[in-house]
Each structure stands twice: as structure tokens, then as C-alpha cells.
Design a protein around this motif. Structure first.
Motif, PDB file in Angstrom:
ATOM      1  N   ARG A 287      30.583  16.309  42.895  1.00 52.48           N
ATOM      2  CA  ARG A 287      29.626  17.132  42.970  1.00 52.48           C
ATOM      3  C   ARG A 287      29.963  18.226  43.788  1.00 52.48           C
ATOM      4  NH1 ARG A 287      24.219  13.969  44.200  1.00 52.48           N
ATOM      5  NH2 ARG A 287      25.541  12.686  45.523  1.00 52.48           N
ATOM      6  N   TRP A 288      28.961  19.340  43.983  1.00 52.34           N
ATOM      7  CA  TRP A 288      29.428  20.256  44.772  1.00 52.34           C
ATOM      8  C   TRP A 288      27.930  20.774  45.459  1.00 52.34           C
ATOM      9  CZ3 TRP A 288      33.396  23.612  46.057  1.00 52.34           C
ATOM     10  CH2 TRP A 288      34.635  23.301  45.448  1.00 52.34           C
ATOM     11  N   PHE A 289      27.990  21.240  46.612  1.00 51.17           N
ATOM     12  CA  PHE A 289      26.586  21.575  47.133  1.00 51.17           C
ATOM     13  C   PHE A 289      27.053  23.121  47.809  1.00 51.17           C
ATOM     14  CE2 PHE A 289      28.419  19.035  50.671  1.00 51.17           C
ATOM     15  CZ  PHE A 289      28.154  19.826  51.619  1.00 51.17           C
TER      16      PHE A 289
ATOM     17  N   PHE B 292      22.533  20.358  46.189  1.00 47.42           N
ATOM     18  CA  PHE B 292      23.657  20.273  45.074  1.00 47.42           C
ATOM     19  C   PHE B 292      23.504  21.235  43.943  1.00 47.42           C
ATOM     20  CE2 PHE B 292      23.567  16.074  47.398  1.00 47.42           C
ATOM     21  CZ  PHE B 292      24.819  16.010  47.859  1.00 47.42           C
ATOM     22  N   ILE B 293      24.412  21.526  43.357  1.00 44.99           N
ATOM     23  CA  ILE B 293      24.408  22.491  42.202  1.00 44.99           C
ATOM     24  C   ILE B 293      24.529  21.867  41.102  1.00 44.99           C
ATOM     25  CG2 ILE B 293      26.028  23.942  40.954  1.00 44.99           C
ATOM     26  CD1 ILE B 293      27.206  24.858  43.559  1.00 44.99           C
TER      27      ILE B 293
ATOM     28  N   SER C  91      34.210  19.799  37.020  1.00 47.26           N
ATOM     29  CA  SER C  91      35.359  18.811  36.373  1.00 47.26           C
ATOM     30  C   SER C  91      35.439  17.557  37.026  1.00 47.26           C
ATOM     31  CB  SER C  91      36.574  19.482  36.098  1.00 47.26           C
ATOM     32  OG  SER C  91      37.774  18.433  35.786  1.00 47.26           O
ATOM     33  N   GLN C  92      35.281  16.605  36.191  1.00 44.68           N
ATOM     34  CA  GLN C  92      35.447  15.010  36.594  1.00 44.68           C
ATOM     35  C   GLN C  92      36.686  14.751  36.539  1.00 44.68           C
ATOM     36  OE1 GLN C  92      32.825  13.553  38.022  1.00 44.68           O
ATOM     37  NE2 GLN C  92      31.910  15.626  37.871  1.00 44.68           N
ATOM     38  N   VAL C  93      37.694  15.362  36.388  1.00 46.84           N
ATOM     39  CA  VAL C  93      39.106  15.435  36.129  1.00 46.84           C
ATOM     40  C   VAL C  93      39.643  15.776  37.471  1.00 46.84           C
ATOM     41  CG1 VAL C  93      41.401  15.671  35.180  1.00 46.84           C
ATOM     42  CG2 VAL C  93      39.083  15.225  33.855  1.00 46.84           C
ATOM     43  N   THR C  94      39.470  17.105  37.774  1.00 40.01           N
ATOM     44  CA  THR C  94      40.177  17.742  38.949  1.00 40.01           C
ATOM     45  C   THR C  94      39.295  17.899  40.150  1.00 40.01           C
ATOM     46  OG1 THR C  94      39.361  19.979  38.221  1.00 40.01           O
ATOM     47  CG2 THR C  94      41.778  19.065  37.488  1.00 40.01           C
TER      48      THR C  94
ATOM     49  N   LEU D 132      32.600  14.277  47.219  1.00 35.62           N
ATOM     50  CA  LEU D 132      33.005  12.878  46.624  1.00 35.62           C
ATOM     51  C   LEU D 132      32.418  11.744  46.812  1.00 35.62           C
ATOM     52  CD1 LEU D 132      35.517  14.998  46.195  1.00 35.62           C
ATOM     53  CD2 LEU D 132      37.028  13.008  46.298  1.00 35.62           C
ATOM     54  N   THR D 133      32.012  10.877  45.605  1.00 34.40           N
ATOM     55  CA  THR D 133      31.359   9.510  45.991  1.00 34.40           C
ATOM     56  C   THR D 133      32.123   8.399  45.276  1.00 34.40           C
ATOM     57  OG1 THR D 133      29.201  10.796  46.093  1.00 34.40           O
ATOM     58  CG2 THR D 133      29.191   8.238  45.666  1.00 34.40           C
TER      59      THR D 133
END
Length: 1036
Positions: free
Chosen positions: A162-164, A171-172, A181-184, A204-205
């Protein structure tokens, strides 16, 4: 004849025979069988538990011992204090990521043999901290795209990204502009806006068992520089791409990512180039992540992501290749085999890539040598010896996994023994029939068999045969065949015999056989069957249909026995069904022999389902279907009906065909009047004079070809919006009218009275709005608007021309002649001259009254809007004896116009705050007279002009009002009712405080109370009704 015995085999038995009795008695023993095997284990690094357990449980007799391997190497459990065994489970204390990850296998051993478990992988879960180095500032221009790199720290397994922005918890949320991206872990912004300016952090969680760990990066400052005018449009550019080749395992899920930069923000669409997108993925085809649940081999193929906006499109393609872990098709099972015989074992596994096989004996690899022949998934052992007994495993593996199947081999050797399976002592046989006398001693190896009758040795003849398994067969039996028969069995370890007596009886015969029959569905009939038999034996009848026995208990709904006589076995069939057609066999049976007779039953009924429905030719609105005839169930097929299913209706419906009536001799027809670019399944139903049959299985899903739209959009309307804009609206066209890919709308419009038409192209079937902006557009101008649909195949017809007005502007004229009058201490009435209803700026919706107290500023004014075009309005809830400023404005959908000149008004003094007191009443016949003291107003209260009296019978809801200038009133009265009465002083300031009394039944005497002792009415409903009634009186 005796079997030849090799000297080597005899020698091999010499050392074994002394212990044979002990081995033979241990028949209850069995080798290890896994109940639980080690599995994939994820251990959180630094866990407070401080140990990890890998499970292994086995059942066996005698008990087993356990050992373990890691990465193929034996673990020295006794020599390393970190390892311990709890039952068969391996416990590792203080595990570390540097020493303990890997592949673990459990070995279980008893005196029968050893087996090895499948691999259980131990992995360590961890999430490191981000680098503490500051991130560089990113500067971009408004309207362009940007990638913010996450650069995640080392981790396992894959975390959630996630990003905030600026701080937690801002959180965005992923939307059409933002993609994570859930890959990078990277953040993609398709079109940056000034609101994106700020510091962005990657978050990251990691979820491991019940532990959740989160870390976040140093912030990345992002500065979006405004352009100071219109943002430039640009075509899509795909920046987040899935691999050009993706390998997926069958049964697992897969995500493909695709996201593009562009202005306007591009729309994402997925397609499968070598087939239609499977239905399980349809809800993801317009999202940046194409989720493929439960991957199967039919999901293989080339997938394309398309990003499109007004400026163009960009595409990217990649192939999905589906592999599969090994799964067993055939496994080996526990086997007992004779010494000296040949063992064939075969296992089979499916997978992709194709699995290879290897074999283990007691945990050790087997290779081809001497008597052993290993050929991939097949194992052959020749001339079995006792030492070949043990535990065997077939192991199938490919690069995605390894599977094991285990079995125990017991090689046996002992002389013939009839104890468990003697020759039957009394063997009844029917005269003229055949008898089979079995001889099956327990023996290893297989013995040689010889038969005798009395003292006569028997051999094969025209009537007697000794089969390879030792069974004696006697045909065409006569009384001379009665006697004692002895079976002799012998191998190199011993010999044995067993004797039985043959007794000859009369044969069983069918005396009345069933007859063939032909009936219609739902009818009933009786099939007759009578027999004769030897009277010394019991006779039973059984029936079968097409060689399957009829169970009269389970099938009593349709099958019944007709007679209880021993020699009659008639069968009654009730409510005959199509499935009851076939060959019926009646069998009359004794313990000695049986006789049978058969008949054929034909059941006529509606046709069975047609088969093999196939679309042979597919057009945009028609499909050529073919099928194969089903069973006509003995009545010719009259005609066929074709039904179709689409996702729109979700039910089967009959469709139009060519020919319109499909005769029963046809096996193909055109389906017409279909919807272009629509998924269909078809099924066929046949009927005849006896009814309509069951439908066929559906055809494979097909999609009709694309075509240009044929229907015009509807509900063309619009209006409103901001100044200098024309907002045009229409009803989005549903799926059945889109007819193809690349669907959108062409909006054509012009100002009424001009010649040139303007055009705008909008992509997306869900679009239903277009706003045209031009600073030369005058307010509330009339525009002619028409809309048509288009797709990749062409354009459809235009809708009817509709008139749409441009955005309105606020009224420019202020109301005049504003006057205000005071109605009471809390209410005034305002009036004004009307403004023209339709102006150049728009349609007048009503008026807005603005009012504020003299000591307040105009900015604090309250507002009251009329809902219609009345030119008077009442303003309530005002302060008594207070100066108010009042002005009026006209308003429309764009807002309020200029204010009228303000006027002032002073509200009246407040009404008396004291209720009437010292109330007395006296009933006289049908009247009651009520008196009270005059209410005297204070200086700040309005003068008392009179009184209002509200009254009603207690059990009624209707209230009456009377007004008087005196301090008394006479009211109608009934002695058998109780009354509720409210008295208020009234004047120019309104009604004063209320005195409330209750006059009871039969209270004919005068009563006087002061204000504190008044029988105050506590009925809330009555109070509310009185208040409303009082207000109505004021309005009058």
C-alpha cells in the motif's frame, strides 16, 4: 502332473523353513502406512515460540522407529541437541534462517520394511526494514504520468503493498488514476494532478500465521507543477506490464497486471486472442488486474491488455502457459505373491511436464539388475524370493512436485492346505445339467491338481474337464455321476486332499414363458413366468432387465410380484417408463440349477434428447446448428424446437428458425434474429405424438459476429452545469444493443439557427454524458442535439433531434415593490412584484427572502426560498419587538440574482406570558358557563384584545374554537361526557400562555381554582392539536 522344482529354490528354503512357522503365524503384522506426513511450514523468524514442529504419524504392526532427512541427508537426532522426536514428529529448537530451511522427509521402519514420506518444506517468514537513506524528490508537470518506486526490503513471503501520502492513515485508494503493483510494490499515477503533491511512502504488510508485521519507506517528495491552463491530452502508454510468458500451476490463481499513463485516463480492457475470455474472469476485464481463479489448461493462450482514451490506444500481449503438479492416475497396492512367481507393478501419474517415475524398496532406490527390471513407472520382479518381501514405493515427479505411493509385498511359501476352503461336502446337481466342483487349497507356490471318483483317477473327456485353476466340470449329468469326488493338491512343500459327494436331482424347466409386449408410456402390464422343479428343493424366481437384476424392494414403485405360489413368478410393471424398455429375463432357480426365458418390452413415448449440438456456421444475427437424432422411443419424431440461453436473460427461450417449423427428418437449421456480438448456448428439443422429450445437452458457448449498431440512443436530454457549458445526456445503451467491441457514442450538436454541426466522440458503453464548453456560449441558449452509437464495425442511426439548453446564469433583475407587515410577535409577511418567469438567463424557479436583525450584519442574514413563483411568503420564528431588514432575490438553477432594495419591519410585542387564572365553571342543563379573571399584559407584552377557548369531548379528536372579548364563555355541554378545555389570552402579538382544565361527567356544581390549582391537561396529542388549531385561526 507335478511341477518341476529347481535345486536352487530348494536350497534357498533350507535356511528359511526353521523360522517359517513363526513368520506364518505373524499374519497380523503389516508394514508402515502414513497417517500424517510433513507439509509446507512457514515459521516467523524471531518467533517467541522458539521451536518448530514437523509432523509425521504412521500406523504399523509391529511398532515402527522414526528417522528424518533434510535435503536428502540423514539427521543425527541424538547427536544434535536442537533436534528431538515427539512420537514421530521432529521438533527443531531455536530454528534459524541460516541453518534450518529446506526439504524434510520422515522415514518409518519396522521389521516388514521402510517407507519415506513426501517432502515437507520449512521456510522462514521475515520482513526486513526499509533503507534509511532519503528518497529523491520527484517533480512532474500536471497531466503527465509518474512511477514512484517502492524498492521493498528483503522479505518472504510476498507482502501486501500500500502507499500513503504525508502521514498514516492517509492511504491512497487504487482508482482509475492510481495503481499499486502487487508484484513490484510501485505506485503508478496515470495522470498527475496538483492534489497529488505531497510526500509518498510505500507501506508493506506481511501476514504469517497470527502475526502481522508492517514497515514503511522513507517518504518520496512528489511535486506536481500546475500548467496554468488547459492540461494537454496525450495518448496511452502502458507502463505496468505482465510478463510476455507467464507459467501458472493448474488449480492455483493468477493475477496479470496492466496499467497505462495518459490524459484522459485510459480505460483498460482485457481480451483473449485465441478464444473468448472465460466467464470466471469477466468481472475483471475492465480492471488493471486480470484475476484468473482456479487456473485450468483451457485458460492457456495469448492475453492482450488494451489501454484506450480519446487520443489513441496502446496494447501489450503475453502468453499464459499452464503446468500441473503430478497427480496419481494409478497407484500400487499391497500384494501377496507366491515364491518363484513373477510380480508386475505399474503406477501412472499425470502432470505437466510429464512426470517421470522411480522406485524405492525399503527407502532405497531400485535399479534394473538381476531379477529386477525397472522401466520408468513399471517394475517387474522375476522368480520372487522370500527376501523380496518388504515395502515398495513408486515416486512420480516433475519440476513442480513429487508424489509417493506405497505398498507392501509379501512373498509366501507353504504346502497345500484345505482347512480354510474345503471341497463342498454335498454337491447337488440337476439331471442333464452341469456341475462345477471347485478345488482351491491355500498354497504357495500354486499346487498341481488331480481328481478321483472313488478309486478312479479322472482325466479330461467329452463330459469331464479339469480347468487350469483345478475346478472339475461335469456336463450332461446322469444318475451314474453320483458319488464321492476327491481333489488332490501337491507342491514341493507338501500335499493335501478334500472330498465331496455329488447328488443328482430333477432339472428345473420353464413351463410358461413371458411374451413380447408393446405399450405406451404410463401404462401397465404383466409378464408371465411359470416353472416346474425337483420337489425336494425350494424354487425361487428372479427377474432382470437388460441383464441387471430387478430389486423389488427398491423398485416397488414400478415392479411387483403377482402371485405367492412357488411355481408362478409373474412380474407386474406399473406406470411404465421409457427406461423400462428392454429385454426381461425370468429365471427359475434351485440350489442345483436354473432355467430362464426372456421377452422384449417396447415402451413408446416422447423422444429422447438429441445429441451433438454444434454451431457449424456463425454470422452476426444467425447461426447454423446441426445435431444428431436422439432415440425416437418407437414413435417417429414430428418436429424440433431450438432454445437459446444468453447471459442477459439467464433462462432458456425458444428462438426463431429457418425453416420456421423444423421437421423431424432434419438434423440442421438456421437460428435467426440473434443479437450480434452476444454469447449464446443452444439446445434442441424433439417431440412426437406422445409428447415433448427432454432437451439435449447445451452446445458450447459461441459468440455471434460483430456488426454495426442498429439502435439509436434514447432519452436525449441535458442542461444545467457551469457557465458557458452545454451538458448533453442520454441513456447508456445496454449490452444487447452494442453489437461489438470498441463501443462508444458520437454526439452531434449545433446552436439552434446555425448550419454547422459539431461532433464529439465518446468511448465506453457506460458513458452517458458529454459537456461542451465554449466561452462564446450565451446562457440558456437552445442547442439541437442528436446521438448515435458506434463500434469497430461502424456507426448506427442517429436519435431524434432534441433541444438542450446551455447552462443558465443567475437572474439579472431584482424584484421590486418589496413590502413587509408584522403578523405577530414571531411572524411577518413579505410581498413583492414578480420578475419575468423566462428570461435570457434561464427559467425562474422561485424567490429567496433574506432577513436579518437590525443590530446584525448583512452577512449573517437567514434565507427562505419559495418552492414556486408565489409573490408572498411568511417568515416565522422571529424575535418579538425586533427590527428586521428584509430583501428579496429571484433565483434559478444557476443561483440567486441581485437583491431588491431592503425594507424594514418591526415585529409586534410578545403575547401575554401568563395564562388566565381563577377559572370557574357551572353546568346548567345542556350548557356550561366558564369564567376567569382578566389577564393584564405587562409593558413589554401586547394588549389583550380577547380570549380564545378550545374545547372537545375527552374521547373525541375534533376540536372546536370560540373567541370572546369578555372573560367568560358559555359552551354546549352533555352531562354524560367529560370535556377538555384550553383558554388563552390573545392580542396583536399572538396567543398567550394556556390554562388547561378538565370538566368531568356529572360535575354540575360550580368550581373555582387559582392558576396553580387548575386541572392542567396533560394530553400531548390534545396540546398539539390545539396549537395547530390556534395557528389556523391566526391565519384566518
Amino acid at each position: 502332473m507335478r511341477q518341476p522344482v529347481s535345486p536352487a529354490l530348494v536350497l534357498s528354503l533350507v535356511s528359511w523353513l526353521t523360522g517359517w512357522a513363526g513368520v506364518h503365524s505373524a499374519k497380523e503384522n503389516f508394514g508402515p502406512v502414513f497417517k500424517e506426513e510433513p507439509k509446507y511450514t512457514l515459521y516467523p523468524e524471531g518467533s517467541a515460540e522458539g521451536r518448530v514442529t514437523l509432523n509425521c504419524q504412521v500406523r504399523a504392526s509391529p511398532p515402527i522407529t522414526y528417522s528424518w532427512k533434510v535435503n536428502g541427508t540423514d539427521i543425527n537426532i541424538e547427536g544434535d541437541s536442537r533436534y528431538s522426536l515427539v512420537g514421530g514428529n521432529l521438533v527443531i529448537s531455536s530454528p534459524t534462517r541460516s541453518n534450518d530451511p529446506g526439504s524434510y522427509q520422515c522415514l518409518a521402519t519396522n521389521k516388514i520394511g521402510t517407507i519415506i514420506s513426501k517432502e515437507g518444506f520449512l521456510r522462514f517468514g521475515y520482513l526486513s526494514q526499509f533503507s534509511t537513506e532519503d528518497r529523491e524528490t520527484v517533480k512532474i508537470v500536471e497531466g503527465t504520468g509518474v512511477i514512484l518506486s517502492c524498492n521493498p526490503p528483503p522479505h518472504y513471503p510476498v507482502p501486501a503493498y500500500r502507499w500513503f501520502i504525508d502521514e498514516i492513515p492517509n492511504f491512497i485508494a487504487p482508482d482509475e488514476r492510481h495503481f499499486i503493483s502487487q508484484v513490484t510494490g510501485n505506485l503508478y499515477i496515470a495522470k498527475a494532478e496538483t492534489s497529488d503533491t505531497g510526500t509518498h511512502s510505500c507501506y508493506l504488510t506481511s501476514h504469517i500465521d497470527y502475526a502481522t508485521t508492517s514497515v514503511f519507506s522513507k517518504p518520496i517528495p512528489l511535486i506536481v507543477q500546475p500548467v496554468g491552463g488547459d492540461v494537454r491530452n496525450h495518448s496511452p502508454h502502458i507502463r505496468a506490464r505482465f510478463p510476455s510468458e507467464t507459467y501458472a500451476l493448474a488449480g492455483q490463481s493468477l493475477n496479470l497486471e496492466c496499467f497505462a499513463f495518459g490524459n484522459p485516463v485510459p480505460a483498460i480492457k482485457w481480451r483473449k486472442l485465441d478464444g473468448s475470455v472465460p466467464s470466471k474472469m469477466l468481472k475483471f476485464v475492465n480492471k488493471p488486474i486480470l484475476h484468473i481463479p482456479d487456473v485450468q489448461f483451457e485458460d492457456e493462450g495469448v492475453y492482450e491488455c488494451e489501454a484506450e482514451n480519446l487520443r489513441g490506444k496502446d496494447t501489450f500481449q503475453g502468453r499464459i502457459i499452464v503446468h500441473a503438479q503430478p497427480v496419481w492416475l494409478q497407484i500400487i497396492g499391497d500384494t501377496k505373491a507366491d515364491i518363484g512367481s513373477v510380480l508386475w507393478w505399474k503406477c501412472a501419474a499425470a502432470g505437466k511436464p510429464r512426470p517421470t517415475c522411480r522406485w524405492l524398496m525399503n527407502g532405497q532406490p531400485l535399479t534394473s539388475k538381476s531379477r529386477f527390471e525397472v522401466n520408468n513407472c513399471a517394475l517387474k520382479i522375476s522368480r520372487l524370493a522370500l527376501e523380496d518381501s518388504g515395502m515398495y514405493q513408486c515416486v512420480a515427479e516433475n519440476k513442480h512436485g513429487t508424489i509417493y505411493t506405497s505398498a507392501e509385498l509379501k512373498v509366501e511359501a507353504f504346502g497345500p492346505d484345505f482347512q480354510a476352503n474345503q471341497v463342498k461336502r454335498l454337491i447337488p446337481a440337476a439331471r442333464g445339467g452341469e456341475v462345477m466342483i471347485g478345488c482351491r487349497p491355500r498354497s504357495a507356490p500354486k499346487p498341481s491338481i488331480m481328481w478321483s471318483k472313488g478309486t478312479e483317477i479322472l482325466s479330461n473327456s467329452s463330459r469331464m474337464t479339469i480347468t487350469p485353476d483345478g475346478t472339475l466340470s461335469i456336463r450332461n449329468i446322469t444318475r451314474a455321476d453320483e458319488g464321492k469326488y476327491t481333489c488332490f493338491a501337491e507342491n514341493f512343500l507338501g500335499k493335501a486332499n478334500s472330498t465331496g459327494t455329488v447328488s443328482v436331482r430333477d432339472a428345473t424347466k420353464i413351463t410358461l414363458a413371458p411374451s413380447n409386449a408393446d405399450i405406451n408410456l404410463g401404462e401397465e402390464l404383466v409378464l408371465q413366468c411359470h416353472a416346474s422343479h425337483d420337489p425336494t428343493m425350494d424354487l425361487t424366481f428372479t427377474w432382470s432387465l437388460n441383464e441387471s437384476p430387478i430389486d423389488f424392494d427398491e423398485m416397488r414403485e414400478h415392479y411387483q410380484r403377482v402371485s405367492t405360489r412357488e411355481t408362478i413368478g409373474d412380474l407386474k410393471i406399473i406406470n411404465v417408463q421409457l427406461a423400462h424398455s428392454g429385454k426381461y429375463m425370468c429365471t427359475a432357480q434351485t440350489v442345483v440349477d436354473s432355467a430362464s426365458a426372456s421377452a422384449v418390452l417396447v415402451v413408446r413415448g416422447p423422444p429422447g434428447p438429441p445429441g451433438g449440438v454444434v454451431a457449424k456456421e456463425i454470422n452476426d444475427t444467425s447461426v447454423l446448428l446441426s445435431w444428431s437424432r436422439g432415440y425416437d422411443n418407437h414413435s417417429p419424431i414430428g418436429r424440433y424446437i431450438i432454445q437459446a440461453w444468453t447471459p442477459l436473460s439467464n433462462e432458456w427461450k425458444s428462438v426463431r428458425t429457418d425453416p420456421q417449423h423444423i421437421e423431424g427428418n432434419l438434423e440442421s437449421a438456421w437460428v435467426i434474429n440473434l443479437i450480434p456480438w452476444m454469447d449464446y448456448e443452444f439446445r434442441i428439443i424433439a417431440n412426437n405424438i406422445l409428447g415433448t422429450g427432454d432437451p439435449s445437452l447445451p452446445s458450447q458457448t459461441i459468440r455471434t459476429r460483430e456488426a454495426a449498431p442498429t439502435v439509436a440512443p434514447s432519452n436525449i436530454s441535458g442542461g444545467g452545469g457551469d457557465q458557458h457549458e452545454v451538458t448533453m445526456l442520454w441513456a447508456a445503451m445496454p449490452r444487447e444493443y452494442q453489437n461489438g467491441e470498441g463501443f462508444g457514442y458520437i454526439i452531434t450538436f449545433r446552436k439552434e439557427g446555425t448550419k454547422e454541426w459539431r461532433h464529439a466522440k465518446i468511448l465506453g458503453a457506460e458513458s452517458a454524458r458529454y459537456v461542451y464548453q465554449n466561452y462564446t456560449i450565451a446562457p440558456y441558449s437552445r442547442f439541437e442535439v442528436k446521438v448515435k452509437a458506434f463500434n469497430n464495425k461502424g456507426q448506427g442511426p442517429y436519435s431524434q433531434v432534441s433541444i438542450v439548453f446551455s447552462a443558465e446564469e443567475e437572474p439579472r433583475v431584482a424584484p421590486s415593490g418589496v413590502k413587509a407587515s408584522s403578523l405577530s410577535s414571531s411572524e411577518i409577511e413579505v410581498s413583492w412584484n414578480p420578475v419575468e418567469e423566462v428570461t435570457m438567463n434561464g427559467i425562474l424557479l422561485g424567490y429567496e427572502i433574506r432577513y436579518w436583525r437590525g443590530k446584525d450584519k448583512e452577512g449573517s442574514a437567514d434565507r427562505l426560498r419559495t418552492a414556486r413563483l408565489e409573490t408572498t411568503a411568511r417568515v416565522s420564528d422571529l424575535k418579538a419587538s425586533t427590527l428586521y431588514h428584509v430583501e428579496v432575490r429571484a433565483y434559478n438553477s444557476a443561483g440567486s440574482g441581485p437583491s431588491s432594495p431592503s425594507t424594514t419591519i418591526i415585529t409586534r410585542k410578545a403575547p401575554p406570558n401568563r395564562p388566565p387564572s381563577k377559572i370557574t365553571w357551572k353546568a346548567q342543563g345542556s350548557w356550561v358557563r366558564i369564567k376567569w379573571d382578566h389577564v393584564k399584559a405587562f409593558d413589554n407584552e401586547s394588549t389583550v384584545d380577547g380570549y380564545k377557548v378550545f374545547y372537545k369531548p375527552e374521547d373525541e379528536s375534533s376540536i372546536k374554537v370560540t373567541e370572546t372579548s369578555k372573560n367568560s364563555v358559555q359552551l354546549p355541554f352533555s352531562e354524560d361526557l367529560s370535556y377538555l378545555v384550553v383558554i388563552r389570552a390573545s392580542g396583536e402579538g399572538g396567543d398567550g400562555a394556556a390554562a388547561k382544565i378538565r370538566i368531568s361527567k356529572n360535575s354540575g356544581t360550580s368550581m373555582m381554582v387559582d392558576n396553580s390549582g387548575v386541572q392542567v391537561l396533560h394530553n400531548a396529542l390534545f396540546t398539539a392539536i390545539l396549537t395547530v388549531t390556534a395557528m389556523a385561526c391566526l391565519e384566518l
